[in-house]
Every structure is written in structure tokens, then in C-alpha cells.
Design a protein around this motif. Structure first.
Motif, PDB file in Angstrom:
ATOM      1  N   GLY A 206       0.915  -1.250   0.063  1.00 14.09           N
ATOM      2  CA  GLY A 206      -0.189   0.259  -0.057  1.00 14.09           C
ATOM      3  C   GLY A 206       0.607   1.328   0.062  1.00 14.09           C
ATOM      4  N   LYS A 207       2.101   1.015  -0.360  1.00 12.28           N
ATOM      5  CA  LYS A 207       3.055   2.493  -0.391  1.00 12.28           C
ATOM      6  C   LYS A 207       3.692   2.173  -1.554  1.00 12.28           C
ATOM      7  N   VAL A 208       4.423   3.399  -1.660  1.00 11.55           N
ATOM      8  CA  VAL A 208       5.330   3.790  -3.087  1.00 11.55           C
ATOM      9  C   VAL A 208       6.668   3.107  -2.215  1.00 11.55           C
ATOM     10  N   ALA A 209       7.180   2.018  -2.738  1.00  8.69           N
ATOM     11  CA  ALA A 209       8.663   1.629  -2.395  1.00  8.69           C
ATOM     12  C   ALA A 209       9.638   2.105  -2.852  1.00  8.69           C
ATOM     13  N   GLN A 210       9.789   2.449  -4.164  1.00 12.04           N
ATOM     14  CA  GLN A 210      10.467   3.398  -4.729  1.00 12.04           C
ATOM     15  C   GLN A 210      10.098   3.791  -6.018  1.00 12.04           C
ATOM     16  N   PHE A 211      10.604   5.055  -6.367  1.00 15.90           N
ATOM     17  CA  PHE A 211      10.003   5.776  -7.661  1.00 15.90           C
ATOM     18  C   PHE A 211      11.141   6.450  -8.094  1.00 15.90           C
ATOM     19  N   ALA A 212      11.893   5.731  -9.314  1.00 19.35           N
ATOM     20  CA  ALA A 212      13.198   6.261  -9.677  1.00 19.35           C
ATOM     21  C   ALA A 212      13.523   5.943 -11.066  1.00 19.35           C
ATOM     22  N   GLN A 213      14.640   6.349 -11.619  1.00 22.86           N
ATOM     23  CA  GLN A 213      14.904   5.904 -13.018  1.00 22.86           C
ATOM     24  C   GLN A 213      15.437   4.615 -12.786  1.00 22.86           C
ATOM     25  N   PRO A 214      15.422   3.850 -14.087  1.00 21.72           N
ATOM     26  CA  PRO A 214      15.763   2.565 -14.294  1.00 21.72           C
ATOM     27  C   PRO A 214      17.185   2.123 -13.637  1.00 21.72           C
ATOM     28  N   ALA A 215      18.433   3.302 -14.085  1.00 24.95           N
ATOM     29  CA  ALA A 215      19.554   3.135 -13.611  1.00 24.95           C
ATOM     30  C   ALA A 215      19.795   3.158 -12.208  1.00 24.95           C
ATOM     31  N   GLU A 216      18.990   3.930 -11.633  1.00 22.98           N
ATOM     32  CA  GLU A 216      19.086   4.235 -10.189  1.00 22.98           C
ATOM     33  C   GLU A 216      18.436   3.066  -9.506  1.00 22.98           C
ATOM     34  N   ILE A 217      17.495   2.412  -9.906  1.00 17.98           N
ATOM     35  CA  ILE A 217      16.815   1.236  -9.443  1.00 17.98           C
ATOM     36  C   ILE A 217      17.856   0.040  -9.336  1.00 17.98           C
ATOM     37  N   ILE A 218      18.484   0.063 -10.558  1.00 17.03           N
ATOM     38  CA  ILE A 218      19.520  -1.106 -10.579  1.00 17.03           C
ATOM     39  C   ILE A 218      20.706  -1.082  -9.690  1.00 17.03           C
ATOM     40  N   HIS A 219      21.220   0.301  -9.438  1.00 14.88           N
ATOM     41  CA  HIS A 219      22.135   0.635  -8.399  1.00 14.88           C
ATOM     42  C   HIS A 219      21.669   0.461  -6.957  1.00 14.88           C
ATOM     43  N   ASN A 220      20.763   0.779  -6.646  1.00  6.20           N
ATOM     44  CA  ASN A 220      20.161   0.990  -5.346  1.00  6.20           C
ATOM     45  C   ASN A 220      18.674   0.273  -5.150  1.00  6.20           C
ATOM     46  N   PRO A 221      18.708  -1.041  -5.315  1.00  5.42           N
ATOM     47  CA  PRO A 221      17.451  -1.490  -5.336  1.00  5.42           C
ATOM     48  C   PRO A 221      16.798  -1.944  -3.890  1.00  5.42           C
TER      49      PRO A 221
END
Ligand SMILES: Nc1ncnc2c1ncn2[C@@H]1O[C@H](COP(=O)(O)OP(=O)(O)OP(=O)(O)O)[C@@H](O)[C@H]1O
Ligand SMILES: [Mg+2]
Length: 221
Positions: A206-221
Motif C-alpha cells: 500500500g506504499k510507494v517503495a521506490q520511484f526512480a529512474q531504471p539506472a538508479e533502481i539497478i544500483h540501489n534496489p
């Protein structure tokens, strides 16, 4: 810009979203990822105006649209189950929305979409004569001809594979960028989200766990 401000959604007593806030820019492509039942479809339906929110606000270009009915929002969706008209053929399905707004797309633009989504051979067929992937492409064409201000896609590629999937993906990106369509795409496929979108929205509990660019999600999942 589309903005959700502290939006809460409950079905009866069950909380689906609690106080989520988001800003999505014009022309941005956002993929929505999260486990089954986490509320991805519900989020699209709230933005579309099909489902009421239980708390908070939704704004579009600074204007509060929380109480604006679906028909007046000017957004459009490809539903998870396609929702094509069974009594019309493929061509009639695609051109349905243009009956009342013929100036939205030229015949050439419609034909181009039909070509690019590889639907030409099926134009006179009825919906029940199509495969899942074919229905998906027809549903996509029907929505794209209307050039909505916001394009909401609920797993638009799930029934596609191989070359056609890549083609449709590229086409969605091309159309979104050409018309500066703000596009929200629900997917189960992280790989698809990485390659298709400008930003990825990860939902969990029920929350936003992450909202970021793909590259950022790869580096800081
Ligand atoms: N009309 C409704 N009434 C009551 N509960 C609902 C309704 N629609 C959805 N729900 C519940 O809300 C939750 C979120 O559903 P939703 O369809 O948004 O999930 P989803 O993330 O799209 O799942 P999937 O990946 O399986 O499509 C689920 O627990 C579902 O059972
Ligand atoms: Mg869903």
C-alpha cells in the motif's frame, strides 16, 4: 503534470493505498511494478476516474480533478482484459472512439497504427476470432487513435512475445514521445520496465517503495 497528493484507497475496510503522493511529468513513461493484488490496476482506475479515491487529491496541470468525472478527464486506458466490443469487427473497434471525434486522428494515422501493430489481416474479424495477443494489439490501437492526454496501460504486452512484443514496445515509446503523452504502464516484467520507461514505480504494502529512474533502481534496489 499529474499529481497524487496523499491519496488513500479503501475497499470496504481493506486499505489498498495509504497516503501515497506522486508527481508524473508530461510526456513521461512510468512503469508500475509490484506483486499481484498490490493495487496496480486500482491505481490506474483511480487516475482514470473509474474508481473513487477514499482520501487525498488528484490534480492534473495544477487543477484539482478529484471530483471530475471520467469522461471529462480526457484520459484513456487499455484494460487488463482488453474490453473490446464483441459485436463489432476489428476495424470498427479501432475506429469506435473516432465516430464522435473524427478530427483526433487522420485516416493515415489510423492506417499507420494498423500497419505498425500488424493488425491489417484481421480488420474484418470479430473479437472472438482473435488470439490474446491480437486482442491486445487491437485494444492498444483503439486507445492510441484517441491520443489521450494520459495513456493508462494495464499489462499491454503480457500476451505478446518475441519480435511483435519488441515492435509494440518501441511503438508505444515512439507514440508517447511524439505526442508527449504521459504514459503509465502496469507490468509484471522488471526487464520490460527497465527498457521501456523513464521512471519505475515500485509498489508494496500500500506504499510507494521506490520511484526512480531504471539506472538508479539497478544500483540501489
Ligand atoms: N471492486 C473491488 N472491490 C473490492 N476489492 C477490490 C476491488 N477491486 C480490487 N480489489 C482488491 O484490491 C486489491 C488490489 O487489486 P488490483 O486489481 O488493483 O491489484 P493488481 O496489483 O492489479 O493485481 P494483478 O497484478 O493481479 O492484476 C486486491 O486485494 C483486490 O482483491
Ligand atoms: Mg491488475
Amino acid at each position: 503534470m499529474l499529481e497524487l497528493r496523499q491519496v488513500t484507497k479503501k475497499y470496504d475496510d481493506k486499505v489498498i493505498f495509504e497516503d501515497i503522493s506522486l508527481k508524473i511529468n508530461r510526456g513521461e513513461i512510468v512503469s508500475i511494478l509490484g506483486p499481484s493484488g498490490c493495487g496496480k490496476t486500482t491505481l490506474l482506475h483511480m487516475i482514470l476516474g473509474l474508481t473513487n479515491i477514499s482520501g487525498g487529491r488528484i490534480a492534473y496541470n495544477g487543477e484539482d480533478i478529484t471530483r471530475v468525472p471520467m469522461q471529462e478527464r480526457g484520459f484513456n486506458i487499455v484494460f487488463q482484459d482488453y474490453a473490446l466490443f464483441p459485436n463489432l469487427n476489428v476495424k470498427q473497434n479501432i475506429e469506435y472512439g473516432l465516430r464522435n471525434n473524427p478530427s483526433v486522428s487522420t485516416q493515415q494515422e489510423v492506417d499507420e497504427l494498423i500497419d505498425l501493430l500488424d493488425i491489417k489481416a484481421h480488420l474484418s474479424k470479430r473479437v472472438h476470432q482473435l488470439s490474446g495477443g491480437q486482442k491486445q494489439r487491437v485494444a492498444l490501437a483503439r486507445t492510441l487513435v484517441m491520443k489521450p492526454k494520459i495513456l493508462l496501460l494495464d499489462e499491454p504486452l503480457s500476451a505478446l512475445d518475441g519480435v511483435i512484443k519488441e515492435t509494440v514496445k518501441a511503438r508505444i515509446r515512439e507514440i508517447a514521445k511524439r505526442y508527449q503523452l504521459t504514459t503509465l504502464i502496469v507490468t509484471h516484467d522488471p526487464e520490460e520496465a527497465m527498457t521501456l520507461s523513464d521512471r519505475i514505480l515500485l509498489l508494496s504494502d500500500g506504499k510507494v517503495a521506490q520511484f526512480a529512474q531504471p539506472a538508479e533502481i539497478i544500483h540501489n534496489p
